[in-house]
Design a protein around this motif. Structure first.
Motif, PDB file in Angstrom:
ATOM      1  N   SER A 155       0.710  -1.441  -0.073  1.00 13.65           N
ATOM      2  CA  SER A 155      -0.105  -0.091   0.518  1.00 13.65           C
ATOM      3  C   SER A 155       0.957   1.480  -0.237  1.00 13.65           C
ATOM      4  O   SER A 155       0.880   2.147  -0.301  1.00 13.65           O
ATOM      5  N   VAL A 156       1.780   1.024   0.150  1.00 12.07           N
ATOM      6  CA  VAL A 156       3.507   2.263   0.131  1.00 12.07           C
ATOM      7  C   VAL A 156       3.726   2.410  -0.530  1.00 12.07           C
ATOM      8  O   VAL A 156       5.055   3.124  -0.473  1.00 12.07           O
ATOM      9  N   LYS A 157       4.307   0.975  -1.765  1.00 13.42           N
ATOM     10  CA  LYS A 157       5.537   0.833  -2.003  1.00 13.42           C
ATOM     11  C   LYS A 157       5.171   1.997  -3.407  1.00 13.42           C
ATOM     12  O   LYS A 157       4.823   2.510  -3.841  1.00 13.42           O
ATOM     13  N   GLY A 158       6.746   2.730  -3.183  1.00 12.83           N
ATOM     14  CA  GLY A 158       6.498   3.584  -4.663  1.00 12.83           C
ATOM     15  C   GLY A 158       6.132   5.161  -3.561  1.00 12.83           C
ATOM     16  O   GLY A 158       6.813   6.038  -4.573  1.00 12.83           O
ATOM     17  N   ARG A 159       5.627   5.489  -2.609  1.00 12.22           N
ATOM     18  CA  ARG A 159       5.309   6.232  -2.088  1.00 12.22           C
ATOM     19  C   ARG A 159       5.948   6.872  -0.385  1.00 12.22           C
ATOM     20  O   ARG A 159       6.565   8.300  -0.754  1.00 12.22           O
ATOM     21  N   PHE A 160       6.655   5.911   0.001  1.00 12.78           N
ATOM     22  CA  PHE A 160       7.457   5.688   0.981  1.00 12.78           C
ATOM     23  C   PHE A 160       8.746   5.754   0.700  1.00 12.78           C
ATOM     24  O   PHE A 160       8.658   4.687   0.148  1.00 12.78           O
ATOM     25  N   THR A 161       9.449   6.038   1.932  1.00  4.83           N
ATOM     26  CA  THR A 161      11.224   5.421   1.867  1.00  4.83           C
ATOM     27  C   THR A 161      11.712   5.329   3.161  1.00  4.83           C
ATOM     28  O   THR A 161      11.509   6.443   3.684  1.00  4.83           O
ATOM     29  N   ILE A 162      12.511   4.507   3.739  1.00  2.00           N
ATOM     30  CA  ILE A 162      12.756   3.929   5.277  1.00  2.00           C
ATOM     31  C   ILE A 162      13.942   3.974   4.358  1.00  2.00           C
ATOM     32  O   ILE A 162      14.524   3.857   3.615  1.00  2.00           O
ATOM     33  N   SER A 163      14.870   5.047   5.795  1.00  2.00           N
ATOM     34  CA  SER A 163      16.173   4.914   5.437  1.00  2.00           C
ATOM     35  C   SER A 163      16.911   4.779   7.226  1.00  2.00           C
ATOM     36  O   SER A 163      16.163   5.662   7.899  1.00  2.00           O
ATOM     37  N   ARG A 164      18.031   4.727   7.420  1.00  2.00           N
ATOM     38  CA  ARG A 164      18.345   4.977   8.275  1.00  2.00           C
ATOM     39  C   ARG A 164      19.548   5.865   8.502  1.00  2.00           C
ATOM     40  O   ARG A 164      20.446   5.629   7.621  1.00  2.00           O
ATOM     41  N   ASP A 165      20.679   6.133   9.536  1.00  2.00           N
ATOM     42  CA  ASP A 165      21.457   7.200   9.805  1.00  2.00           C
ATOM     43  C   ASP A 165      22.296   6.326  10.886  1.00  2.00           C
ATOM     44  O   ASP A 165      21.804   7.054  12.434  1.00  2.00           O
ATOM     45  N   ASN A 166      23.136   5.714  11.090  1.00  2.00           N
ATOM     46  CA  ASN A 166      24.043   4.379  11.959  1.00  2.00           C
ATOM     47  C   ASN A 166      24.450   5.634  12.980  1.00  2.00           C
ATOM     48  O   ASN A 166      24.663   5.792  14.301  1.00  2.00           O
ATOM     49  N   ALA A 167      24.801   6.543  12.083  1.00  2.00           N
ATOM     50  CA  ALA A 167      26.135   7.090  13.112  1.00  2.00           C
ATOM     51  C   ALA A 167      25.533   8.346  14.034  1.00  2.00           C
ATOM     52  O   ALA A 167      25.614   8.538  15.178  1.00  2.00           O
ATOM     53  N   LYS A 168      24.119   8.882  13.556  1.00  2.00           N
ATOM     54  CA  LYS A 168      22.617   9.088  14.358  1.00  2.00           C
ATOM     55  C   LYS A 168      21.646   8.469  14.548  1.00  2.00           C
ATOM     56  O   LYS A 168      21.154   9.441  15.978  1.00  2.00           O
ATOM     57  N   ASN A 169      21.934   7.267  14.599  1.00  2.00           N
ATOM     58  CA  ASN A 169      20.992   6.758  15.815  1.00  2.00           C
ATOM     59  C   ASN A 169      19.356   6.912  15.264  1.00  2.00           C
ATOM     60  O   ASN A 169      18.555   7.074  15.970  1.00  2.00           O
ATOM     61  N   THR A 170      19.675   7.143  14.247  1.00  2.00           N
ATOM     62  CA  THR A 170      18.347   7.422  13.750  1.00  2.00           C
ATOM     63  C   THR A 170      17.532   6.767  12.532  1.00  2.00           C
ATOM     64  O   THR A 170      18.042   6.258  11.770  1.00  2.00           O
ATOM     65  N   VAL A 171      16.527   6.632  12.626  1.00  2.00           N
ATOM     66  CA  VAL A 171      15.911   6.310  11.847  1.00  2.00           C
ATOM     67  C   VAL A 171      14.539   7.048  10.996  1.00  2.00           C
ATOM     68  O   VAL A 171      14.318   7.609  11.400  1.00  2.00           O
ATOM     69  N   TYR A 172      13.962   7.256   9.532  1.00  2.00           N
ATOM     70  CA  TYR A 172      13.764   8.132   9.598  1.00  2.00           C
ATOM     71  C   TYR A 172      12.460   7.108   8.126  1.00  2.00           C
ATOM     72  O   TYR A 172      12.194   6.739   8.016  1.00  2.00           O
ATOM     73  N   LEU A 173      11.475   7.914   7.922  1.00  2.00           N
ATOM     74  CA  LEU A 173      10.063   7.356   6.865  1.00  2.00           C
ATOM     75  C   LEU A 173       9.754   8.862   6.267  1.00  2.00           C
ATOM     76  O   LEU A 173       9.143   9.851   6.794  1.00  2.00           O
ATOM     77  N   LEU A 174      10.379   8.670   4.858  1.00  2.00           N
ATOM     78  CA  LEU A 174      10.048   9.639   4.251  1.00  2.00           C
ATOM     79  C   LEU A 174       8.738   9.510   3.600  1.00  2.00           C
ATOM     80  O   LEU A 174       8.770   8.158   2.761  1.00  2.00           O
ATOM     81  N   LEU A 175       7.452  10.883   3.604  1.00  2.00           N
ATOM     82  CA  LEU A 175       5.868  10.106   2.822  1.00  2.00           C
ATOM     83  C   LEU A 175       5.883  10.725   2.087  1.00  2.00           C
ATOM     84  O   LEU A 175       5.586  12.125   2.333  1.00  2.00           O
ATOM     85  N   ASN A 176       5.599  10.622   0.962  1.00  2.00           N
ATOM     86  CA  ASN A 176       5.106  11.463  -0.118  1.00  2.00           C
ATOM     87  C   ASN A 176       4.005  10.922  -0.664  1.00  2.00           C
ATOM     88  O   ASN A 176       4.064   9.560  -0.478  1.00  2.00           O
ATOM     89  N   GLY A 177       3.147  11.765  -1.945  1.00  2.00           N
ATOM     90  CA  GLY A 177       1.411  11.278  -2.641  1.00  2.00           C
ATOM     91  C   GLY A 177       0.664  11.138  -1.406  1.00  2.00           C
ATOM     92  O   GLY A 177       0.179   9.747  -1.354  1.00  2.00           O
ATOM     93  N   LEU A 178       0.665  11.153   0.106  1.00  2.00           N
ATOM     94  CA  LEU A 178       0.116  11.055   0.795  1.00  2.00           C
ATOM     95  C   LEU A 178      -1.013  10.865   0.969  1.00  2.00           C
ATOM     96  O   LEU A 178      -2.068  11.797  -0.033  1.00  2.00           O
ATOM     97  N   LYS A 179      -2.183   9.540   1.320  1.00  2.00           N
ATOM     98  CA  LYS A 179      -3.256  10.568   0.828  1.00  2.00           C
ATOM     99  C   LYS A 179      -4.421  10.227   2.141  1.00  2.00           C
ATOM    100  O   LYS A 179      -3.738   9.801   3.362  1.00  2.00           O
ATOM    101  N   PRO A 180      -5.632  10.642   2.214  1.00  2.00           N
ATOM    102  CA  PRO A 180      -6.536  10.274   3.568  1.00  2.00           C
ATOM    103  C   PRO A 180      -5.853   8.847   3.947  1.00  2.00           C
ATOM    104  O   PRO A 180      -6.363   8.700   5.018  1.00  2.00           O
ATOM    105  N   GLU A 181      -6.289   7.591   3.407  1.00  2.00           N
ATOM    106  CA  GLU A 181      -5.972   6.506   3.670  1.00  2.00           C
ATOM    107  C   GLU A 181      -4.872   5.959   4.756  1.00  2.00           C
ATOM    108  O   GLU A 181      -4.901   5.269   5.262  1.00  2.00           O
ATOM    109  N   ASP A 182      -3.836   6.734   4.476  1.00  2.00           N
ATOM    110  CA  ASP A 182      -2.705   6.928   5.274  1.00  2.00           C
ATOM    111  C   ASP A 182      -3.210   7.450   6.316  1.00  2.00           C
ATOM    112  O   ASP A 182      -2.131   7.634   7.460  1.00  2.00           O
ATOM    113  N   THR A 183      -4.095   7.900   6.975  1.00  2.00           N
ATOM    114  CA  THR A 183      -4.290   8.877   8.534  1.00  2.00           C
ATOM    115  C   THR A 183      -4.249   7.523   9.518  1.00  2.00           C
ATOM    116  O   THR A 183      -4.761   6.391   9.396  1.00  2.00           O
ATOM    117  N   ALA A 184      -3.212   7.755  10.765  1.00  2.00           N
ATOM    118  CA  ALA A 184      -2.826   6.650  11.683  1.00  2.00           C
ATOM    119  C   ALA A 184      -2.047   7.206  12.362  1.00  2.00           C
ATOM    120  O   ALA A 184      -1.187   8.116  12.462  1.00  2.00           O
TER     121      ALA A 184
END
Length: 124
Positions: free
Chosen positions: A63-92
């Protein structure tokens, strides 16, 4: 053990974008595969995306493939989720989670550590 704190949620119009962040405590962040899950009101929590320990492999819900991107920066101890093309059904409420198991596991039972969640609301 690892503590997780999400941020970056908010209210956005359909078609918009957000970047969620999840900051982890501890010195062993790179030993965990990381995942994002979400739970909408009245629905069960569902898998969104996951990333391997080194960041070289990822896994997405259809349902999110092609719109969301997960990445991480181990030096910063952080994981990210980029949400593009958001739809109302992504509300959560979006949660990040850590697992010592494989990144390709989509079951929330595989993840031992969870953040408190960050709310994403998409208006139509």
């Amino acid at each position: 053990q690892v503590q997780l704190v999400e941020s970056g949620g908010g209210l956005v119009q359909a078609g918009g974008s957000l970047r969620l962040s999840c900051a982890a405590s501890g010195r062993t962040f790179s030993s965990y595969a990381m995942g994002w899950f979400r739970q909408a009101p009245g629905k069960e929590r569902e898998f969104v995306a996951a990333i391997s320990r080194g960041g070289g492999s990822t896994n997405y819900a259809e349902s999110v493939k092609g719109r969301f991107t997960i990445s991480r920066d181990n030096a910063k101890n952080t994981v990210y989720l980029l949400l593009n093309g958001l739809k109302p059904e992504d509300t959560a409420l979006y949660y990040c989670a850590a697992t010592t198991g494989p990144y390709y596991s989509r079951g929330d039972y595989s993840y031992a550590y969870w953040g408190q969640g960050t709310q994403v609301t998409v208006s139509s």
